[in-house]
Design a protein around this motif. Structure first.
Motif, PDB file in Angstrom:
ATOM      1  N   VAL A   5     124.168  33.806  42.057  1.00  0.00           N
ATOM      2  CA  VAL A   5     123.527  34.136  43.303  1.00  0.00           C
ATOM      3  C   VAL A   5     122.107  34.197  43.159  1.00  0.00           C
ATOM      4  O   VAL A   5     121.568  34.962  42.402  1.00  0.00           O
ATOM      5  CB  VAL A   5     124.131  35.244  43.800  1.00  0.00           C
ATOM      6  CG1 VAL A   5     123.562  35.541  45.151  1.00  0.00           C
ATOM      7  CG2 VAL A   5     125.626  35.201  43.795  1.00  0.00           C
ATOM      8  N   ILE A   6     121.345  33.629  44.218  1.00  0.00           N
ATOM      9  CA  ILE A   6     119.982  33.431  43.976  1.00  0.00           C
ATOM     10  C   ILE A   6     119.567  34.089  45.404  1.00  0.00           C
ATOM     11  O   ILE A   6     120.039  33.696  46.711  1.00  0.00           O
ATOM     12  CB  ILE A   6     119.203  32.265  44.154  1.00  0.00           C
ATOM     13  CG1 ILE A   6     119.515  31.480  42.773  1.00  0.00           C
ATOM     14  CG2 ILE A   6     117.725  32.274  44.327  1.00  0.00           C
ATOM     15  CD1 ILE A   6     119.182  29.887  42.691  1.00  0.00           C
ATOM     16  N   LEU A   7     119.138  35.229  45.428  1.00  0.00           N
ATOM     17  CA  LEU A   7     118.613  35.995  46.682  1.00  0.00           C
ATOM     18  C   LEU A   7     117.334  35.720  46.857  1.00  0.00           C
ATOM     19  O   LEU A   7     116.233  36.062  46.303  1.00  0.00           O
ATOM     20  CB  LEU A   7     118.782  37.620  46.337  1.00  0.00           C
ATOM     21  CG  LEU A   7     120.405  38.074  46.054  1.00  0.00           C
ATOM     22  CD1 LEU A   7     120.194  39.736  45.628  1.00  0.00           C
ATOM     23  CD2 LEU A   7     121.258  37.673  47.158  1.00  0.00           C
ATOM     24  N   ALA A   8     117.024  35.285  48.161  1.00  0.00           N
ATOM     25  CA  ALA A   8     115.762  34.752  48.331  1.00  0.00           C
ATOM     26  C   ALA A   8     115.129  35.068  49.814  1.00  0.00           C
ATOM     27  O   ALA A   8     115.308  33.955  50.665  1.00  0.00           O
ATOM     28  CB  ALA A   8     115.460  33.274  48.024  1.00  0.00           C
ATOM     29  N   ARG A   9     115.100  36.266  50.374  1.00  0.00           N
ATOM     30  CA  ARG A   9     114.778  36.588  51.452  1.00  0.00           C
ATOM     31  C   ARG A   9     113.499  36.306  51.860  1.00  0.00           C
ATOM     32  O   ARG A   9     112.417  36.000  51.234  1.00  0.00           O
ATOM     33  CB  ARG A   9     115.105  37.935  51.871  1.00  0.00           C
ATOM     34  CG  ARG A   9     114.062  39.036  51.255  1.00  0.00           C
ATOM     35  CD  ARG A   9     114.389  40.478  51.416  1.00  0.00           C
ATOM     36  NE  ARG A   9     113.405  41.388  51.171  1.00  0.00           N
ATOM     37  CZ  ARG A   9     112.378  41.563  51.814  1.00  0.00           C
ATOM     38  NH1 ARG A   9     112.025  41.202  52.949  1.00  0.00           N
ATOM     39  NH2 ARG A   9     111.456  42.513  51.400  1.00  0.00           N
ATOM     40  N   ALA A  10     113.295  36.083  53.386  1.00  0.00           N
ATOM     41  CA  ALA A  10     111.814  35.792  53.690  1.00  0.00           C
ATOM     42  C   ALA A  10     111.180  37.472  53.908  1.00  0.00           C
ATOM     43  O   ALA A  10     111.800  38.339  53.527  1.00  0.00           O
ATOM     44  CB  ALA A  10     111.853  35.508  55.231  1.00  0.00           C
ATOM     45  N   GLY A  11     109.795  37.488  53.974  1.00  0.00           N
ATOM     46  CA  GLY A  11     109.468  38.607  54.437  1.00  0.00           C
ATOM     47  C   GLY A  11     108.357  39.417  53.178  1.00  0.00           C
ATOM     48  O   GLY A  11     108.189  40.617  53.305  1.00  0.00           O
ATOM     49  N   PRO A  71     120.319  42.950  58.746  1.00  0.00           N
ATOM     50  CA  PRO A  71     120.289  44.181  58.258  1.00  0.00           C
ATOM     51  C   PRO A  71     120.286  44.319  56.588  1.00  0.00           C
ATOM     52  O   PRO A  71     119.775  44.968  55.785  1.00  0.00           O
ATOM     53  CB  PRO A  71     121.487  44.779  58.628  1.00  0.00           C
ATOM     54  CG  PRO A  71     122.167  44.047  59.615  1.00  0.00           C
ATOM     55  CD  PRO A  71     121.454  42.630  59.714  1.00  0.00           C
ATOM     56  N   LEU A  72     120.689  43.090  56.069  1.00  0.00           N
ATOM     57  CA  LEU A  72     120.592  42.685  54.680  1.00  0.00           C
ATOM     58  C   LEU A  72     119.374  42.139  54.148  1.00  0.00           C
ATOM     59  O   LEU A  72     119.122  41.785  52.762  1.00  0.00           O
ATOM     60  CB  LEU A  72     121.893  41.988  53.997  1.00  0.00           C
ATOM     61  CG  LEU A  72     123.175  42.614  54.267  1.00  0.00           C
ATOM     62  CD1 LEU A  72     124.455  41.839  53.919  1.00  0.00           C
ATOM     63  CD2 LEU A  72     123.140  43.993  53.534  1.00  0.00           C
ATOM     64  N   ALA A  73     118.423  41.962  55.148  1.00  0.00           N
ATOM     65  CA  ALA A  73     117.224  41.337  54.621  1.00  0.00           C
ATOM     66  C   ALA A  73     115.844  42.126  54.938  1.00  0.00           C
ATOM     67  O   ALA A  73     114.864  41.292  55.060  1.00  0.00           O
ATOM     68  CB  ALA A  73     117.189  39.841  55.456  1.00  0.00           C
ATOM     69  N   THR A  74     116.155  43.325  55.139  1.00  0.00           N
ATOM     70  CA  THR A  74     114.925  44.166  55.562  1.00  0.00           C
ATOM     71  C   THR A  74     114.145  44.521  54.240  1.00  0.00           C
ATOM     72  O   THR A  74     114.787  44.473  53.145  1.00  0.00           O
ATOM     73  CB  THR A  74     115.245  45.323  56.270  1.00  0.00           C
ATOM     74  OG1 THR A  74     116.164  46.232  55.342  1.00  0.00           O
ATOM     75  CG2 THR A  74     116.018  44.970  57.426  1.00  0.00           C
ATOM     76  N   ASP A  75     112.932  45.050  54.347  1.00  0.00           N
ATOM     77  CA  ASP A  75     112.357  45.753  53.192  1.00  0.00           C
ATOM     78  C   ASP A  75     112.968  46.841  52.498  1.00  0.00           C
ATOM     79  O   ASP A  75     113.198  47.076  51.242  1.00  0.00           O
ATOM     80  CB  ASP A  75     110.779  46.113  53.604  1.00  0.00           C
ATOM     81  CG  ASP A  75     110.155  45.081  53.882  1.00  0.00           C
ATOM     82  OD1 ASP A  75     110.084  44.045  53.553  1.00  0.00           O
ATOM     83  OD2 ASP A  75     108.880  45.287  54.494  1.00  0.00           O
ATOM     84  N   ASP A  76     113.691  47.334  53.311  1.00  0.00           N
ATOM     85  CA  ASP A  76     114.500  48.592  52.864  1.00  0.00           C
ATOM     86  C   ASP A  76     115.884  48.324  52.203  1.00  0.00           C
ATOM     87  O   ASP A  76     116.465  48.997  51.563  1.00  0.00           O
ATOM     88  CB  ASP A  76     114.716  49.683  53.987  1.00  0.00           C
ATOM     89  CG  ASP A  76     113.372  50.214  54.274  1.00  0.00           C
ATOM     90  OD1 ASP A  76     112.362  50.302  53.633  1.00  0.00           O
ATOM     91  OD2 ASP A  76     113.182  50.518  55.477  1.00  0.00           O
ATOM     92  N   TYR A  80     121.860  44.952  46.165  1.00  0.00           N
ATOM     93  CA  TYR A  80     123.314  45.010  46.005  1.00  0.00           C
ATOM     94  C   TYR A  80     124.046  44.463  47.398  1.00  0.00           C
ATOM     95  O   TYR A  80     124.956  43.927  47.158  1.00  0.00           O
ATOM     96  CB  TYR A  80     123.861  46.586  45.474  1.00  0.00           C
ATOM     97  CG  TYR A  80     123.158  46.540  43.972  1.00  0.00           C
ATOM     98  CD1 TYR A  80     124.105  46.116  42.878  1.00  0.00           C
ATOM     99  CD2 TYR A  80     122.229  47.525  43.892  1.00  0.00           C
ATOM    100  CE1 TYR A  80     123.281  46.369  41.709  1.00  0.00           C
ATOM    101  CE2 TYR A  80     121.696  47.635  42.474  1.00  0.00           C
ATOM    102  CZ  TYR A  80     122.179  47.325  41.276  1.00  0.00           C
ATOM    103  OH  TYR A  80     122.222  47.442  40.060  1.00  0.00           O
ATOM    104  N   GLY A  81     123.658  44.859  48.230  1.00  0.00           N
ATOM    105  CA  GLY A  81     124.232  44.808  49.757  1.00  0.00           C
ATOM    106  C   GLY A  81     124.430  43.071  49.756  1.00  0.00           C
ATOM    107  O   GLY A  81     125.418  42.474  50.075  1.00  0.00           O
ATOM    108  N   ALA A  82     123.284  42.723  49.744  1.00  0.00           N
ATOM    109  CA  ALA A  82     122.974  41.156  49.767  1.00  0.00           C
ATOM    110  C   ALA A  82     123.818  40.420  48.793  1.00  0.00           C
ATOM    111  O   ALA A  82     124.484  39.316  49.089  1.00  0.00           O
ATOM    112  CB  ALA A  82     121.357  40.620  49.771  1.00  0.00           C
TER     113      ALA A  82
END
Length: 191
Positions: A5-11, A71-76, A80-82
């Motif tokens: 898994v690659i977690l790559a959110r914006a922001g 909700p899983l892509a915020t700064d906070d 683990y959730g994502a």
């Protein structure tokens, strides 16, 4: 089954657009995709993102895409959730391998070494650490039941695997980016 898994959110605040920023001719996330695709252990690779540019890159590289809920892509939001959200899309999962897109110097062999340490030692999880024993974020491997049960890579249930400084750069700032690029091109020091 082993899922990468690659977690790559914006922001990103410190280096905006870092996951799709070109690094030595390829978007940063692409380096993680290629390393994951080259692993002998990863059965399926997935990119979890809320970023349209990263999503397009994942599709260009024929990687399964999971759209991350806001909700899983915020700064906070924690990773683990994502991660659990991305892996929940699969019917059978034994091991989860997390590849951060901010580690473009990590190789397929590094991924395999981390997975092997997890599997061979019987420890619930393994991660890479730099020369000072600090996890560098390049690869995390852990059993899926352990993860679902609240497993945390920052505890004594995780074996730390040494990784050369030359591949241990985790990019969060422009300075990190520039240093990693110098290392990649062989034109600068590791510090």
């Amino acid at each position: 089954m082993i899922i990468g898994v690659i977690l790559a959110r914006a922001g990103s605040k410190r280096l905006p657009g870092k996951n799709h920023k070109l690094f030595d001719g390829r978007p940063m996330v692409a380096w993680s995709i290629l390393a994951g695709q080259g692993s002998t252990y990863i059965d399926e690779l997935v990119v979890s993102t809320d970023d349209r540019e990263v999503a397009a890159i994942a599709l260009d590289y024929n990687v399964r895409l999971v759209t991350r809920p806001p909700p899983l892509a915020t700064d906070d939001a924690d990773s683990y959730g994502a991660l659990k959200h991305a892996v929940s899309k699969f019917d059978v999962v034994n091991t989860v391998v997390l590849l951060q897109p901010t580690s473009p110097l990590r190789s397929s062999a590094d991924i395999d070494k981390c997975v092997e340490n997890h599997l061979d030692t019987g420890m619930p999880a393994a991660t890479f650490a730099d020369g000072e024993g600090v996890p560098n974020g390049a690869v995390y491997a852990g059993s899926y039941p352990w993860l679902l049960g609240g497993g945390n890579w920052d505890t004594d249930t995780t074996i730390e695997v040494g990784m050369p400084v030359s591949r241990s750069v985790d990019i969060d700032t422009q300075e990190d980016f520039d240093r990693a690029l110098r290392i990649r091109r062989g034109t600068g020091s590791f510090l």
